[in-house]
Motif scaffolding. Sequence first.
Motif, PDB file in Angstrom:
ATOM      1  N   ALA A 155     -11.985   7.052   9.073  1.00 39.88           N
ATOM      2  CA  ALA A 155     -12.353   6.509   7.765  1.00 39.88           C
ATOM      3  C   ALA A 155     -12.219   4.999   7.841  1.00 39.88           C
ATOM      4  CB  ALA A 155     -11.417   7.071   6.695  1.00 39.88           C
ATOM      5  N   ARG A 156     -13.210   4.293   7.311  1.00 39.39           N
ATOM      6  CA  ARG A 156     -13.176   2.827   7.340  1.00 39.39           C
ATOM      7  C   ARG A 156     -13.343   2.287   5.934  1.00 39.39           C
ATOM      8  NH1 ARG A 156     -10.878   3.190  10.789  1.00 39.39           N
ATOM      9  NH2 ARG A 156     -11.116   2.828  13.000  1.00 39.39           N
ATOM     10  N   ASP A 157     -12.270   1.698   5.416  1.00 38.46           N
ATOM     11  CA  ASP A 157     -12.297   1.050   4.112  1.00 38.46           C
ATOM     12  C   ASP A 157     -12.882   1.974   3.026  1.00 38.46           C
ATOM     13  OD1 ASP A 157     -11.773  -0.991   2.354  1.00 38.46           O
ATOM     14  OD2 ASP A 157     -13.737  -1.948   2.648  1.00 38.46           O
ATOM     15  N   VAL A 158     -12.269   3.168   2.897  1.00 33.50           N
ATOM     16  CA  VAL A 158     -12.787   4.156   1.942  1.00 33.50           C
ATOM     17  C   VAL A 158     -12.193   3.914   0.556  1.00 33.50           C
ATOM     18  CG1 VAL A 158     -12.787   6.603   1.348  1.00 33.50           C
ATOM     19  CG2 VAL A 158     -13.241   5.887   3.694  1.00 33.50           C
ATOM     20  N   HIS A 159     -13.080   3.832  -0.413  1.00 34.45           N
ATOM     21  CA  HIS A 159     -12.668   3.732  -1.818  1.00 34.45           C
ATOM     22  C   HIS A 159     -13.211   4.934  -2.566  1.00 34.45           C
ATOM     23  CE1 HIS A 159     -11.397  -0.591  -1.904  1.00 34.45           C
ATOM     24  NE2 HIS A 159     -12.138  -0.592  -0.808  1.00 34.45           N
ATOM     25  N   VAL A 160     -12.423   5.508  -3.473  1.00 40.61           N
ATOM     26  CA  VAL A 160     -12.908   6.587  -4.335  1.00 40.61           C
ATOM     27  C   VAL A 160     -12.639   6.204  -5.781  1.00 40.61           C
ATOM     28  CG1 VAL A 160     -12.783   9.028  -4.928  1.00 40.61           C
ATOM     29  CG2 VAL A 160     -12.431   8.314  -2.560  1.00 40.61           C
ATOM     30  N   HIS A 161     -13.659   6.331  -6.595  1.00 41.96           N
ATOM     31  CA  HIS A 161     -13.510   6.102  -8.034  1.00 41.96           C
ATOM     32  C   HIS A 161     -13.776   7.398  -8.767  1.00 41.96           C
ATOM     33  CE1 HIS A 161     -13.531   1.614  -7.962  1.00 41.96           C
ATOM     34  NE2 HIS A 161     -14.159   1.842  -6.813  1.00 41.96           N
ATOM     35  N   TYR A 162     -12.915   7.753  -9.708  1.00 44.75           N
ATOM     36  CA  TYR A 162     -13.211   8.835 -10.659  1.00 44.75           C
ATOM     37  C   TYR A 162     -13.467   8.164 -11.990  1.00 44.75           C
ATOM     38  CZ  TYR A 162     -11.332  12.497  -7.572  1.00 44.75           C
ATOM     39  OH  TYR A 162     -11.121  13.368  -6.553  1.00 44.75           O
ATOM     40  N   GLY A 163     -14.716   8.043 -12.366  1.00 38.52           N
ATOM     41  CA  GLY A 163     -15.002   7.316 -13.601  1.00 38.52           C
ATOM     42  C   GLY A 163     -14.435   5.909 -13.488  1.00 38.52           C
ATOM     43  N   ASP A 164     -13.453   5.585 -14.360  1.00 38.58           N
ATOM     44  CA  ASP A 164     -12.865   4.254 -14.329  1.00 38.58           C
ATOM     45  C   ASP A 164     -11.627   4.188 -13.453  1.00 38.58           C
ATOM     46  OD1 ASP A 164     -14.795   3.399 -16.030  1.00 38.58           O
ATOM     47  OD2 ASP A 164     -13.623   3.817 -17.847  1.00 38.58           O
ATOM     48  N   HIS A 177      -9.532   4.108 -10.167  1.00 33.16           N
ATOM     49  CA  HIS A 177      -9.698   3.744  -8.759  1.00 33.16           C
ATOM     50  C   HIS A 177      -8.659   4.549  -7.965  1.00 33.16           C
ATOM     51  CE1 HIS A 177     -10.507   0.173  -5.804  1.00 33.16           C
ATOM     52  NE2 HIS A 177     -10.808   1.353  -5.315  1.00 33.16           N
ATOM     53  N   ALA A 178      -9.056   5.706  -7.414  1.00 33.85           N
ATOM     54  CA  ALA A 178      -8.081   6.644  -6.878  1.00 33.85           C
ATOM     55  C   ALA A 178      -7.684   6.310  -5.443  1.00 33.85           C
ATOM     56  CB  ALA A 178      -8.632   8.062  -6.955  1.00 33.85           C
ATOM     57  N   ILE A 179      -8.632   5.880  -4.632  1.00 30.87           N
ATOM     58  CA  ILE A 179      -8.339   5.513  -3.245  1.00 30.87           C
ATOM     59  C   ILE A 179      -8.803   4.072  -3.046  1.00 30.87           C
ATOM     60  CG2 ILE A 179      -8.921   5.965  -0.817  1.00 30.87           C
ATOM     61  CD1 ILE A 179      -7.205   8.114  -1.893  1.00 30.87           C
ATOM     62  N   LYS A 180      -7.869   3.230  -2.557  1.00 35.37           N
ATOM     63  CA  LYS A 180      -8.168   1.799  -2.546  1.00 35.37           C
ATOM     64  C   LYS A 180      -8.223   1.278  -1.117  1.00 35.37           C
ATOM     65  CE  LYS A 180      -5.687   1.655  -6.892  1.00 35.37           C
ATOM     66  NZ  LYS A 180      -4.348   1.526  -7.462  1.00 35.37           N
ATOM     67  N   GLY A 181      -9.329   1.517  -0.459  1.00 34.13           N
ATOM     68  CA  GLY A 181      -9.550   0.926   0.853  1.00 34.13           C
ATOM     69  C   GLY A 181      -8.683   1.507   1.939  1.00 34.13           C
ATOM     70  N   VAL A 182      -8.899   2.761   2.288  1.00 31.32           N
ATOM     71  CA  VAL A 182      -8.087   3.391   3.321  1.00 31.32           C
ATOM     72  C   VAL A 182      -8.852   3.412   4.636  1.00 31.32           C
ATOM     73  CG1 VAL A 182      -7.053   5.560   4.087  1.00 31.32           C
ATOM     74  CG2 VAL A 182      -6.747   4.783   1.731  1.00 31.32           C
TER      75      VAL A 182
END
Lengths: 279, 438
Positions: free
Chosen positions: A34-43, A45-50
């Motif tokens: 994984a390279r710089d993975v971000h996950v957003h659920y609506g507003d 920010h659940a995963i911040k750059g993993v």
Amino acid sequence: MTAETTKQPTPAAPAPAPSDLSTAADRPDVKMSARDVHVHYGDTHAIKGVTMNVNAREVTALIGPSGCGKSTFLRCFNRMNDTVASARVDGEILLDTQDIHAPEIDVVQLRARVGMVFQKPNPFPKSIYDNVAYGPRIHGLVRNRADLDEVVETSLQKAGLWDEVSDRLEVPGTSLSGGQQQRLCIARAIAVNPEVILMDEPCSALDPIATARIEELIEDLRQRYAIVVVTHSMQQAARISQRTAFFHLGHLVEYGETGALFTSPQQEKTKDYITGRYG
Amino acid sequence: MASASDRPASRHRDGGRAQWHSPAMTRRIRRRYLGDRLFRAAGLAALTAAGLFLLLLVGNIAWQARTGFFQTELRLEVAIPADVAAGETPGSPGFGAAVDAYPWRSVALSALRERFGADSRGDLASLRGLISRGGAAVALRAAVRDDPTLIGRRATLWLPASEPADQWAKDRDAATALSERQVGWLESFAAAGDLKTHFNGRFFATGNSRDPALAGIGGAVIGSFLTLLVTLAVAFPIGVFTAIYLEEFAPQNRITDFIEVNINNLAAVPSIVFGLLGLQVFLNTFGMPRSAPVVGGLTLALMTLPTIIISGRAALKAVPNSIRDAALGLGASRTQVVLHHVLPAAMPGMLTGTIIGMAQALGETAPLLMIGMVAFIVEVPASFTEAATVLPVQIYMWAELPEAAYRAKTAAGISVLLIFLISMNALAVYLRNRFETK
């Protein structure tokens, strides 16, 4: 295996891991990365750059307090977050050398290659046989009934369930005990011959004996598959995994060889968590 | 701690320790038990009341219907005239037509005259009042068609009694429209063993008639069956696919919400509105045949759709998400997830909802009045486009007629309708248990 520790600065200022930027693309022992993975659920920010690698033939444990995003991150690896309407995944995730978000990747096929076992045992309300046979059937992996029988038998054997159910394959999968159901789910996942198996707290609904059996099974499966396990139990992470990643509030705080991480954590937060001071 | 009134304060002083054995506590426990008993008694009373009402309804209908299923007949020696079908070979179409066209009522009348020797004009009218107008002709016609050798011979046959004679036979003490003379004749029939009241099988085989002896529920049963068949064929697939799409595939947005709200509203629209819609669309615009089961079925399908969609969505919602996850995680496509796992699990609930909707449609009158299914239909319908009537409309039409015999027939029709409804609900329960996965 060298003890490579992904160190990250404080969570407030996330940055790409400095020490190891090599990915599955240029290292054969790395199965997924994984390279710089971000996950957003609506507003949210659940995963911040993993950024992290998952090695082949190893168990990687994801630990961290509830709500830290480890399950969300796990679900990135087989794009299960696609099924959540409000979820948005950014960044790059490689399986071997290929980006799994690339347009030529078929998500249905990806999920056959990256299998998943869920927290709560969820066998289909069908017979044990049909549970295991379902994946091979829909992917057309077998040509005839004899092949299918064989796949079902070997999958159940690999999952350590064959001896207990070989004489009653026609009973509903839901009639088994919790631990047996979870092993049935594992058998179902390996029946499609995946390359990676994701497990989302596979033992949290099981008693200690069933848990021990699953842990043995994970150790066996490691010979053939890359395994990523989310767990709440640090003892379990220490027992079954070769590498451990500690998540906190959507950040990957520390990632390294399990023994090293538990005995000499590099980050203050990790130390606090594994010594039970918070979390 | 002398009185109950200072108990709360003292509890605080005691550091919150409850006085489990104090009189106040004992009283509170007693009050609680009393409350429990009252609450349960109220529930039981409500249940008893509901049961009594139901018993009253069913008992009343069954009591009124008891005579509706029976018909009185009189045994007469009839001379079948030799000229019934002169020149026609038995079995040929001409023979049948000639037999049908023959004035059988006068044959029956002469048999009565022969038996009682009455001659005056008044006597003849009284005799005529004993046997059913159409029923006697139907019975004679059927006898001759079955056995053409009877022509020109004397035969002993059972002929249906007229409506007043039938009522008299069923309850001899009740007030009767018959004259004393007529009662005397009937008594002589009874004394000779030539009067019997038997189960009326024809009731289930024939359509409506002005003659109570001939009127049957059969036409309405077939009409209802054909209508519901159309309703099911149209409403079930559309309803199920709508529910699946809305629940499993539709994006969560304003348009979906708007559709949802409107489907829920449609379920509450009075059924007569659907009748008006059916009249305007199916009859006036598309020019489909009036009174036909196909139009009735389509109209009722419109009415039933919201019920099926709503129950279908509820059934789909009840399927645990873990099943969807499991299948998706194995690499099943959305469609495979729905077809292989979600739909089988939701099917019992969907079928139950559909059958409940169909039962509603079976009992519906208002929309069918609008599209002309209230017509007087004698023939049992044989196709979807023939004029037909349905059970509740037939009951409604009989309920308006003054003769006592129709009152009994109304109740008998209601019993038939209730039996249909109970069987459909039983089927719903059976299907739910049958398909419910363990």
